[in-house]
Enzyme design. Sequence first.
Site, PDB file in Angstrom:
ATOM      1  N   CYS A  86      -2.352 -58.254  27.941  1.00  6.77           N
ATOM      2  CA  CYS A  86      -2.362 -56.988  27.209  1.00  6.77           C
ATOM      3  C   CYS A  86      -1.445 -57.066  25.982  1.00  6.77           C
ATOM      4  CB  CYS A  86      -1.990 -55.837  28.150  1.00  6.77           C
ATOM      5  SG  CYS A  86      -2.503 -54.217  27.536  1.00  6.77           S
ATOM      6  N   HIS A 181      -5.508 -56.165  32.640  1.00  2.00           N
ATOM      7  CA  HIS A 181      -4.404 -56.462  33.566  1.00  2.00           C
ATOM      8  C   HIS A 181      -4.930 -57.197  34.805  1.00  2.00           C
ATOM      9  CE1 HIS A 181      -1.052 -54.315  31.656  1.00  2.00           C
ATOM     10  NE2 HIS A 181      -1.991 -53.524  31.174  1.00  2.00           N
ATOM     11  N   GLU A 183      -3.228 -58.486  37.126  1.00  2.00           N
ATOM     12  CA  GLU A 183      -2.329 -58.320  38.268  1.00  2.00           C
ATOM     13  C   GLU A 183      -2.673 -57.124  39.144  1.00  2.00           C
ATOM     14  OE1 GLU A 183      -0.241 -56.176  34.823  1.00  2.00           O
ATOM     15  OE2 GLU A 183      -1.640 -57.836  35.111  1.00  2.00           O
ATOM     16  N   SER A 235      23.000 -52.102  58.508  1.00  2.00           N
ATOM     17  CA  SER A 235      22.558 -50.713  58.657  1.00  2.00           C
ATOM     18  C   SER A 235      21.374 -50.578  59.602  1.00  2.00           C
ATOM     19  CB  SER A 235      22.156 -50.150  57.290  1.00  2.00           C
ATOM     20  OG  SER A 235      20.993 -50.807  56.809  1.00  2.00           O
ATOM     21  N   GLY A 236      20.673 -51.687  59.848  1.00  2.00           N
ATOM     22  CA  GLY A 236      19.429 -51.613  60.601  1.00  2.00           C
ATOM     23  C   GLY A 236      18.223 -51.494  59.694  1.00  2.00           C
ATOM     24  N   VAL A 238      15.749 -52.903  56.481  1.00  2.00           N
ATOM     25  CA  VAL A 238      15.074 -54.195  56.319  1.00  2.00           C
ATOM     26  C   VAL A 238      15.983 -55.229  55.663  1.00  2.00           C
ATOM     27  CG1 VAL A 238      13.168 -55.391  55.168  1.00  2.00           C
ATOM     28  CG2 VAL A 238      12.765 -53.174  56.239  1.00  2.00           C
ATOM     29  N   ASP A 239      16.587 -54.877  54.526  1.00  2.00           N
ATOM     30  CA  ASP A 239      17.336 -55.869  53.751  1.00  2.00           C
ATOM     31  C   ASP A 239      18.554 -56.394  54.509  1.00  2.00           C
ATOM     32  OD1 ASP A 239      15.475 -55.332  51.796  1.00  2.00           O
ATOM     33  OD2 ASP A 239      16.763 -53.952  50.700  1.00  2.00           O
ATOM     34  N   SER A 240      19.352 -55.477  55.073  1.00  2.00           N
ATOM     35  CA  SER A 240      20.554 -55.943  55.780  1.00  2.00           C
ATOM     36  C   SER A 240      20.186 -56.676  57.065  1.00  2.00           C
ATOM     37  CB  SER A 240      21.506 -54.775  56.074  1.00  2.00           C
ATOM     38  OG  SER A 240      20.979 -53.901  57.047  1.00  2.00           O
ATOM     39  N   SER A 241      19.084 -56.283  57.707  1.00  2.00           N
ATOM     40  CA  SER A 241      18.660 -56.942  58.950  1.00  2.00           C
ATOM     41  C   SER A 241      18.224 -58.381  58.698  1.00  2.00           C
ATOM     42  CB  SER A 241      17.512 -56.160  59.602  1.00  2.00           C
ATOM     43  OG  SER A 241      17.927 -54.865  59.968  1.00  2.00           O
TER      44      SER A 241
END
EC number: 6.3.5.2
Length: 525
Positions: A86, A181, A183, A235-236, A238-241
Amino acid sequence: MTENIHKHRILILDFGSQYTQLVARRVRELGVYCELWAWDVTEAQIRDFNPSGIILSGGPESTTEENSPRALQYVFEAGVPVFGVCYGMQTMAMQLGGHVEGSNEREFGYAQVEVLTDSALVRGIEDSLTADGKPLLDVWMSHGDKVTAIPSDFVTVASTESCPFAIMANEEKRFYGVQFHPEVTHTRQGMRMLERFVRDICQCEALWTPAKIIDDAVARIREQVGDDKVILGLSGGVDSSVTAMLLHRAIGKNLTCVFVDNGLLRLNEAEQVMDMFGDHFGLNIVHVPAEERFLSALAGENDPEAKRKIIGRVFVEVFDEEALKLEDVKWLAQGTIYPDVIESAASATGKAHVIKSHHNVGGLPKEMKMGLVEPLKELFKDEVRKIGLELGLPYDMLYRHPFPGPGLGVRVLGEVKKEYCDLLRRADAIFIEELRKADLYDKVSQAFTVFLPVRSVGVMGDGRKYDWVVSLRAVETIDFMTAHWAHLPYDFLGRVSNRIINEVNGISRVVYDISGKPPATIEWE
């Protein structure tokens, strides 16, 4: 020695399109590492990155404006394939001798592209055929300006009725431009075109897989921290787990996780976190019950932003106190992911993403001189989830709906009290349970319950009751930037309402939020 999974890589230069991160995610889905940088990079930075190919993203600016963003000329001299999308096609055309003009009509939405000339980018790719056998591609357009003359050493590969140069190519230099596009999912063969560019034209191997990413992350953690001790706020989420599981695999008992139970979590969440990570996976976890401290700090406060700041401040205080109790901890781990890094990146021109300071935990005491470990900082959220599955975390935990950092602190409207949190927890658990039973949970993007600080008259048996109101909220969205309220079945909503009113003593009325975003936000506060 682990395999170098960054050996083949694509550089994406961001000109400001809302779809740019999606381009990067699509390249990663093809098994190839890529990074997203602001368009105003230097030649030295590109040389240092040593890309196998470069993608120029779309953007909201007009190439016909004098001060609009341009790709560095070195991009076209580096000897690697270049793919302009584009706006990226328009700046490529203009910089290499073509011409771009503003159009009276903005082309937005579905279009059919007719392939006129053979090209490595689209060879053998089609959605349908014209009457005389030429390939047609169903694509998604979103542009105002358009290329009116291509550079002299390019050929026209495809066109539409209103866009004479929908795809252009210089096969010798391996330069390609598309006015649509690839994507987005609306461009049905978009992934095949990206695959053709990344895997065939750039000759990148599929080295970027969950198993190899884990091996690479574990090796890098071990190299970075050695035998040192590391602390992580778990924290429980996703990222910290996933961060916890990677670190545990890499350094075992040298990791200490601090789980701060602030009293603002979902029903039984604290117990679930401790059972899963402590008992099942064997991580070293310090459980800090801090409900009273958080609720005391929040007492009397009604303003949402002030509540967020209080919750953040108290969390940092509690975490710092626990960190100081541990001996010889030299590293702080955080679950920073790649979109956080992108948002934090500053550009001298101001054309990059909005700049913000990113801290998962916040400041640590000055007397604690710690290094930072961020094993997820190259990963998008969908990649983090895939790695979590590979590490053995349960699907339901990794793919559950987003939960705000301040927790129920921003789902209890106005002042936060223990009574309100307890009522909300139980009502929300019923809503989520019923969504799962009706096979609706994964069909909505986010669902939750909000506690409203108003009383309403109700009837229970022969008596009247004057109790609290909750609102159910469920939305459908692709990117959380815009959202539609979910049209849940009436009988389902009736069942949820009846259960909440009958089973949660203290709630007399249930309403359903039918506001879209915009004008409303997804969360109420």
